[in-house]
Design a protein around this motif. Structure first.
Motif, PDB file in Angstrom:
ATOM      1  N   ARG A  47     -26.786 -68.505 -77.712  1.00  0.00           N
ATOM      2  CA  ARG A  47     -25.819 -67.524 -78.180  1.00  0.00           C
ATOM      3  C   ARG A  47     -26.409 -66.114 -78.165  1.00  0.00           C
ATOM      4  NH1 ARG A  47     -21.739 -66.894 -83.155  1.00  0.00           N
ATOM      5  NH2 ARG A  47     -21.029 -68.919 -82.400  1.00  0.00           N
ATOM      6  N   SER A  48     -27.686 -66.007 -78.539  1.00  0.00           N
ATOM      7  CA  SER A  48     -28.349 -64.701 -78.494  1.00  0.00           C
ATOM      8  C   SER A  48     -28.385 -64.149 -77.073  1.00  0.00           C
ATOM      9  CB  SER A  48     -29.779 -64.814 -79.028  1.00  0.00           C
ATOM     10  OG  SER A  48     -29.819 -64.511 -80.396  1.00  0.00           O
ATOM     11  N   ALA A  49     -28.670 -65.025 -76.120  1.00  0.00           N
ATOM     12  CA  ALA A  49     -28.732 -64.581 -74.725  1.00  0.00           C
ATOM     13  C   ALA A  49     -27.357 -64.077 -74.286  1.00  0.00           C
ATOM     14  CB  ALA A  49     -29.197 -65.726 -73.834  1.00  0.00           C
ATOM     15  N   ARG A  50     -26.322 -64.802 -74.710  1.00  0.00           N
ATOM     16  CA  ARG A  50     -24.948 -64.368 -74.396  1.00  0.00           C
ATOM     17  C   ARG A  50     -24.686 -62.974 -74.962  1.00  0.00           C
ATOM     18  NH1 ARG A  50     -19.670 -65.545 -73.591  1.00  0.00           N
ATOM     19  NH2 ARG A  50     -20.181 -67.546 -72.665  1.00  0.00           N
ATOM     20  N   GLU A  51     -25.009 -62.791 -76.234  1.00  0.00           N
ATOM     21  CA  GLU A  51     -24.766 -61.492 -76.865  1.00  0.00           C
ATOM     22  C   GLU A  51     -25.619 -60.399 -76.224  1.00  0.00           C
ATOM     23  OE1 GLU A  51     -22.521 -60.750 -79.327  1.00  0.00           O
ATOM     24  OE2 GLU A  51     -21.778 -62.804 -79.032  1.00  0.00           O
ATOM     25  N   ALA A  52     -26.852 -60.763 -75.868  1.00  0.00           N
ATOM     26  CA  ALA A  52     -27.724 -59.778 -75.214  1.00  0.00           C
ATOM     27  C   ALA A  52     -27.107 -59.320 -73.896  1.00  0.00           C
ATOM     28  CB  ALA A  52     -29.104 -60.380 -74.984  1.00  0.00           C
ATOM     29  N   ALA A  53     -26.530 -60.255 -73.158  1.00  0.00           N
ATOM     30  CA  ALA A  53     -25.901 -59.903 -71.876  1.00  0.00           C
ATOM     31  C   ALA A  53     -24.752 -58.930 -72.100  1.00  0.00           C
ATOM     32  CB  ALA A  53     -25.406 -61.163 -71.175  1.00  0.00           C
ATOM     33  N   LEU A  54     -24.088 -59.066 -73.236  1.00  0.00           N
ATOM     34  CA  LEU A  54     -22.953 -58.183 -73.512  1.00  0.00           C
ATOM     35  C   LEU A  54     -23.400 -56.814 -74.031  1.00  0.00           C
ATOM     36  CD1 LEU A  54     -20.593 -60.830 -75.184  1.00  0.00           C
ATOM     37  CD2 LEU A  54     -20.491 -59.929 -72.838  1.00  0.00           C
ATOM     38  N   HIS A  55     -24.572 -56.769 -74.696  1.00  0.00           N
ATOM     39  CA  HIS A  55     -24.987 -55.524 -75.346  1.00  0.00           C
ATOM     40  C   HIS A  55     -26.055 -54.727 -74.605  1.00  0.00           C
ATOM     41  CE1 HIS A  55     -23.274 -57.532 -79.023  1.00  0.00           C
ATOM     42  NE2 HIS A  55     -22.812 -56.313 -79.193  1.00  0.00           N
ATOM     43  N   ALA A  56     -26.773 -55.357 -73.693  1.00  0.00           N
ATOM     44  CA  ALA A  56     -27.970 -54.719 -73.135  1.00  0.00           C
ATOM     45  C   ALA A  56     -27.644 -53.414 -72.408  1.00  0.00           C
ATOM     46  CB  ALA A  56     -28.673 -55.683 -72.183  1.00  0.00           C
ATOM     47  N   ASN A  57     -28.463 -52.391 -72.620  1.00  0.00           N
ATOM     48  CA  ASN A  57     -28.325 -51.137 -71.869  1.00  0.00           C
ATOM     49  C   ASN A  57     -29.509 -51.001 -70.907  1.00  0.00           C
ATOM     50  OD1 ASN A  57     -30.575 -50.217 -73.324  1.00  0.00           O
ATOM     51  ND2 ASN A  57     -29.268 -49.433 -74.961  1.00  0.00           N
ATOM     52  N   ARG A  58     -29.513 -49.918 -70.151  1.00  0.00           N
ATOM     53  CA  ARG A  58     -30.547 -49.746 -69.119  1.00  0.00           C
ATOM     54  C   ARG A  58     -31.953 -49.821 -69.704  1.00  0.00           C
ATOM     55  NH1 ARG A  58     -27.535 -45.794 -66.266  1.00  0.00           N
ATOM     56  NH2 ARG A  58     -26.226 -46.902 -64.748  1.00  0.00           N
ATOM     57  N   SER A  59     -32.122 -49.192 -70.861  1.00  0.00           N
ATOM     58  CA  SER A  59     -33.466 -49.150 -71.445  1.00  0.00           C
ATOM     59  C   SER A  59     -33.916 -50.553 -71.881  1.00  0.00           C
ATOM     60  CB  SER A  59     -33.464 -48.149 -72.609  1.00  0.00           C
ATOM     61  OG  SER A  59     -34.053 -48.705 -73.749  1.00  0.00           O
ATOM     62  N   ASP A  60     -32.973 -51.365 -72.348  1.00  0.00           N
ATOM     63  CA  ASP A  60     -33.312 -52.753 -72.690  1.00  0.00           C
ATOM     64  C   ASP A  60     -33.803 -53.500 -71.455  1.00  0.00           C
ATOM     65  OD1 ASP A  60     -32.533 -52.458 -75.366  1.00  0.00           O
ATOM     66  OD2 ASP A  60     -30.447 -52.960 -74.925  1.00  0.00           O
ATOM     67  N   ILE A  61     -33.066 -53.344 -70.364  1.00  0.00           N
ATOM     68  CA  ILE A  61     -33.435 -54.046 -69.126  1.00  0.00           C
ATOM     69  C   ILE A  61     -34.819 -53.603 -68.656  1.00  0.00           C
ATOM     70  CG2 ILE A  61     -32.805 -54.450 -66.713  1.00  0.00           C
ATOM     71  CD1 ILE A  61     -30.851 -55.693 -68.642  1.00  0.00           C
ATOM     72  N   ARG A  62     -35.051 -52.282 -68.720  1.00  0.00           N
ATOM     73  CA  ARG A  62     -36.378 -51.775 -68.319  1.00  0.00           C
ATOM     74  C   ARG A  62     -37.468 -52.418 -69.162  1.00  0.00           C
ATOM     75  NH1 ARG A  62     -34.123 -46.698 -67.678  1.00  0.00           N
ATOM     76  NH2 ARG A  62     -34.681 -46.117 -69.804  1.00  0.00           N
ATOM     77  N   ALA A  63     -37.243 -52.465 -70.484  1.00  0.00           N
ATOM     78  CA  ALA A  63     -38.253 -53.046 -71.384  1.00  0.00           C
ATOM     79  C   ALA A  63     -38.487 -54.514 -71.046  1.00  0.00           C
ATOM     80  CB  ALA A  63     -37.820 -52.894 -72.840  1.00  0.00           C
ATOM     81  N   LEU A  64     -37.420 -55.254 -70.748  1.00  0.00           N
ATOM     82  CA  LEU A  64     -37.565 -56.676 -70.408  1.00  0.00           C
ATOM     83  C   LEU A  64     -38.368 -56.839 -69.115  1.00  0.00           C
ATOM     84  CD1 LEU A  64     -34.006 -58.138 -71.230  1.00  0.00           C
ATOM     85  CD2 LEU A  64     -36.147 -58.583 -72.451  1.00  0.00           C
TER      86      LEU A  64
END
Lengths: 237, 237
Positions: free
Chosen positions: B102-119
């Motif tokens: 469920r967290s992964a689902r919510e992350a997919a809905l909320h993630a912004n560019r900076s989140d993706i860069r950090a990942l």
DNA sequence: TTAATTGAAAACGTATACAATCCTGTAATC
DNA sequence: GATTACAGGATTGTATACGTTTTCAATTAA
């Protein structure tokens, strides 16, 4: 039934240390019964005197309560009863709505006669507390009911999480509860026991879900009680 | 972005107290990197000397670690690195399988560019650690990756639970892991980042679910490593 | 040889002393 | 009159002292 050392550890070793700390047990119960409202300052010396122990024990108990999110510790500024934000309140109930319906389902599948007896005895105690107008005690017992179901579900790790969420709910209710009566609890809890006794997993899951939605919807975050906030708190919003 | 006092409390106040305890941070990291195997005795005096603090600080740190289930405290017998039972191991992974998809689902809905860069930066660090054969560091970073996703999901309460479950997983892997390589992690994590970047919630949820099932299925509870158990532990089974 | 005993050393549990920090009320200043 | 500076008291943070419990190895008896 014998347990391995590992199992005994898992079951109770960690909690055992705090259960016999009078500060932990006393302050926890007072918070769960809403005798200590959110924001109340908890000075170490006062607690030490009240419970007849040294500040060492007080600090240990306060640290444990902070881990449970019932108390807030601020460096060099001491402890106070936690003051959950609207966001934290929403998150706690969202987490309960995720975890507890599944627990109710599992409880319906696992419950034995003795579990049902314990649940009915507990519901009776809850009823008695309500009819004697001991609303604090009734609230604590009501939370304990949810924990009992989680424990019957036979998943200790998740039961521990639910226990923590239920405890925090007492503070949330103190801050954001709008309804005058918790009459709903009594019928909801009895219906839940009935479903569990019938091993009706679907019904138990759905009753728990709707019960939590009901509780959640009775919270009003816009009418924040500001009596515990300082000027600085209000300005920093 | 400004926060209310309540919000600041919720975000970091409780953790702040332990983050600056060198015993807490040091022992935690050593456990997460499997430099301290399950069952290792943690004598207060040794830790006090090693970190250059008094036993007061050591006890405070150990108490915090016990709350996180990374350390076991037994009255009058001191602390040791936790030794999760097969049952606890199963429960921890069951809880992760419930919360993290469920967290992964919510992350997919909320993630912004900076989140993706950090990942992506984090995945690269993980890769580097693996290729340098720093398997302890790689394991800790791999767990941290799961926590990052939970944090992106914007539900701090559940993220905190996941953080705890992930930490305990390091001990579980130390005890029950059978496969030689964690090669799976690398491709799994990259695929997960891709799905999150595409805001593909269904795919992120399913990838996380299957990743956890994969991890869980690589645990073998029958071949318990007994090298860390005392005679008494073995006899009491 | 094995098992039980025992006493010293080590380790833990709690209280307390002292240092560092924060809070509050008073006085000085603008 | 409002604001700042400061001093004293109160409170928290850390170290240490001391009593109690546990551990372990040497000793003794079976």
């Amino acid at each position: 039934m014998s347990m391995t050392q590992q199992e005994a550890d898992f079951a109770s070793r960690i909690e055992a240390d705090f259960v016999q700390n009078p500060v932990y047990t006393g302050v926890e119960q007072a918070i769960l019964e809403q005798r200590l409202p959110p924001g109340t300052r908890l000075a170490e010396t006062d607690l030490a005197e009240f419970y007849g122990v040294s500040r060492t024990i007080v600090r240990s108990g306060l640290q444990a309560l902070a881990h449970s999110h019932l108390v807030t510790l601020r460096p060099n500024r001491g402890a106070s009863v936690a003051n959950p934000s609207p966001r934290e309140a929403r998150e706690v109930f969202e987490a309960r709505e995720l975890l507890e319906p599944r627990s109710a389902r599992e409880a319906a599948l696992h419950a034995n006669r003795s579990d049902i007896r314990a649940l009915r005895r507990h519901a009776q105690e809850e009823h008695d507390a309500m009819s004697r107008n001991e609303s604090g005690r009734a609230l604590r017992l009501s939370g304990r009911f949810h924990v009992m179901i989680a424990q019957i579900a036979n998943q200790r790790t998740i039961a521990g999480m639910i226990e923590n969420l239920v405890s925090r709910s007492s503070l949330i209710i103190a801050l954001y509860w709008t309804r005058s009566s918790t009459r709903c609890d009594e019928s909801c809890h009895n219906a839940l026991i009935d479903a569990i006794e019938r091993n009706d997993a679907d019904e138990a899951e759905e009753l728990m879900r709707s019960h939590l939605v009901e509780l959640h919807s009775a919270l009003r975050f816009d009418v924040t009680d500001t009596s515990n906030l300082t000027l600085k708190d209000m300005l920093s919003q």
